[in-house]
Design a protein around this motif. Sequence first.
Motif, mmCIF file in Angstrom:
data_model
loop_
_atom_site.group_PDB
_atom_site.id
_atom_site.type_symbol
_atom_site.label_atom_id
_atom_site.label_comp_id
_atom_site.label_asym_id
_atom_site.label_seq_id
_atom_site.Cartn_x
_atom_site.Cartn_y
_atom_site.Cartn_z
ATOM 1 N N THR A 304 8.936 8.265 -6.654
ATOM 2 C CA THR A 304 7.793 9.134 -6.950
ATOM 3 C C THR A 304 6.522 8.314 -7.126
ATOM 4 O O THR A 304 5.446 8.692 -6.640
ATOM 5 N N GLU A 305 6.660 7.192 -7.816
ATOM 6 C CA GLU A 305 5.486 6.354 -8.061
ATOM 7 C C GLU A 305 4.933 5.784 -6.747
ATOM 8 O O GLU A 305 3.712 5.716 -6.552
ATOM 9 N N ILE A 306 5.844 5.404 -5.864
ATOM 10 C CA ILE A 306 5.389 4.876 -4.567
ATOM 11 C C ILE A 306 4.642 5.974 -3.794
ATOM 12 O O ILE A 306 3.576 5.731 -3.229
ATOM 13 N N VAL A 307 5.191 7.197 -3.811
ATOM 14 C CA VAL A 307 4.520 8.304 -3.105
ATOM 15 C C VAL A 307 3.141 8.553 -3.728
ATOM 16 O O VAL A 307 2.141 8.730 -3.017
ATOM 17 N N ALA A 308 3.085 8.550 -5.071
ATOM 18 C CA ALA A 308 1.808 8.812 -5.753
ATOM 19 C C ALA A 308 0.779 7.746 -5.385
ATOM 20 O O ALA A 308 -0.396 8.061 -5.125
ATOM 21 N N ASN A 309 1.218 6.486 -5.322
ATOM 22 C CA ASN A 309 0.303 5.407 -4.924
ATOM 23 C C ASN A 309 -0.157 5.564 -3.478
ATOM 24 O O ASN A 309 -1.320 5.299 -3.160
ATOM 25 N N ASP A 384 4.369 2.023 3.000
ATOM 26 C CA ASP A 384 4.346 1.388 1.669
ATOM 27 C C ASP A 384 5.755 1.045 1.192
ATOM 28 O O ASP A 384 5.991 -0.017 0.625
ATOM 29 N N PHE A 385 6.682 1.957 1.409
ATOM 30 C CA PHE A 385 8.049 1.692 0.959
ATOM 31 C C PHE A 385 8.632 0.486 1.688
ATOM 32 O O PHE A 385 9.269 -0.376 1.071
ATOM 33 N N LEU A 386 8.398 0.411 2.991
ATOM 34 C CA LEU A 386 8.995 -0.674 3.769
ATOM 35 C C LEU A 386 8.273 -2.008 3.566
ATOM 36 O O LEU A 386 8.908 -3.048 3.476
#
Length: 389
Positions: A304-309, A384-386
């Motif tokens: 969730t934090e990664i998506v929010a960023n 961002d995730f990768l």
Amino acid sequence: MNIREIGVKYKDYMIEMRRHFHQNPEPSLHEFETSKRIKEELDKLNIPYESVAGTGVIATITGGKPGKTVMLRADIDALEVQEENDVEYKSCRDGVMHACGHDGHASSLLGAAHILNEVKDELNGNVKLVFQPAEEIAAGAKKVMEESNLAEVCDACFGIHLWADIPAGKINIEPGPRMASAGIFSIDIKGKSGHGSAPHQTVDAVVVGSAIIMNLQTVVSRMTDPLDTLVVTVGKFDAGTRFNVISGSARLDGTTRCFTKEVLEKSPKEIEKMARLTAEAYGATIEFSHYDATIPVINDPEITEIVANSAEKLYGNESLVSFEKITGGEDFSYFMEGIPGAFGFVGIGNSEKGANFPHHHEKFNMDEDALEVAANLYAQFAVDFLNDN
Ligand code: NI
């Protein structure tokens, strides 16, 4: 790489695709043409894919460097609703309509496919694009998981629902419970029939059923933590043949909704126990059956934090809005059961564009500017995730 700059190039494409899907809606498990069109679009990009769960499609974008694998999901089915919008791209199929916005999901994910395909050499890892059938009958996600190796190969999953109650362009992503489970139960009551004038010779299944319905409310009010939500609804009560015959049998059909795994596990047991012991007190017996059509959508805090960023990176902090969790169900939860994930909402509401009707309404529509937002968010999150994680 600047995802927004790339995304803007595909805005018109996504609107065109959304209108195509809108005009040609197909109900759950019958998404044949939709699936075919998605494959044609992937072919144009040379993105390999496989079929799954009948009409589902899993496409793979392989990054230039090795790394993790992230999954992005869009559901693609329509609803048995007669469209009442007067638009040039109105549904051509009588009684079937994209009244939940899944046409927008499919086209946004195709938009994200274009964006990610363009930057694939810079990706550390791979992206799985899942076009999922049969969300509206809560059958698709489960089937896709059973028939694929997504659970083994994916390190994270992310799904989006375009949402009418959120202003167009705004994004909601929060940790924890976001959408409810939908449990379906039935209670078959066996008593003893007889004459309406001689109740002492019978076991009245109507009285037993009534007592069970009243007692079931205490599963909510007395057996569940008041800070947890539980809904127990008996929507159907079948019994009896005529006014002076005491019914020897009855059947109750109901549904439950909740937001936590604890309540999900505990509530059917409590409902069965309450029904069984209530029936026993009257000399009746029951048979209980239950299944979970969906389980709660609970967002993983780290994903969730990664998506929010990612959302912040794209549109700034002001694009993020808070939004209360909802009691509707969503079978994306079955992906989250096997893969850490998050589910976000992208606003499509805009009364100036006639996008002010609720989901599943015959006049449901969306502000199509939001498609670009959804596509960019899918793509930015994957990058961002990768690459940063
Ligand atoms: Ni939906």
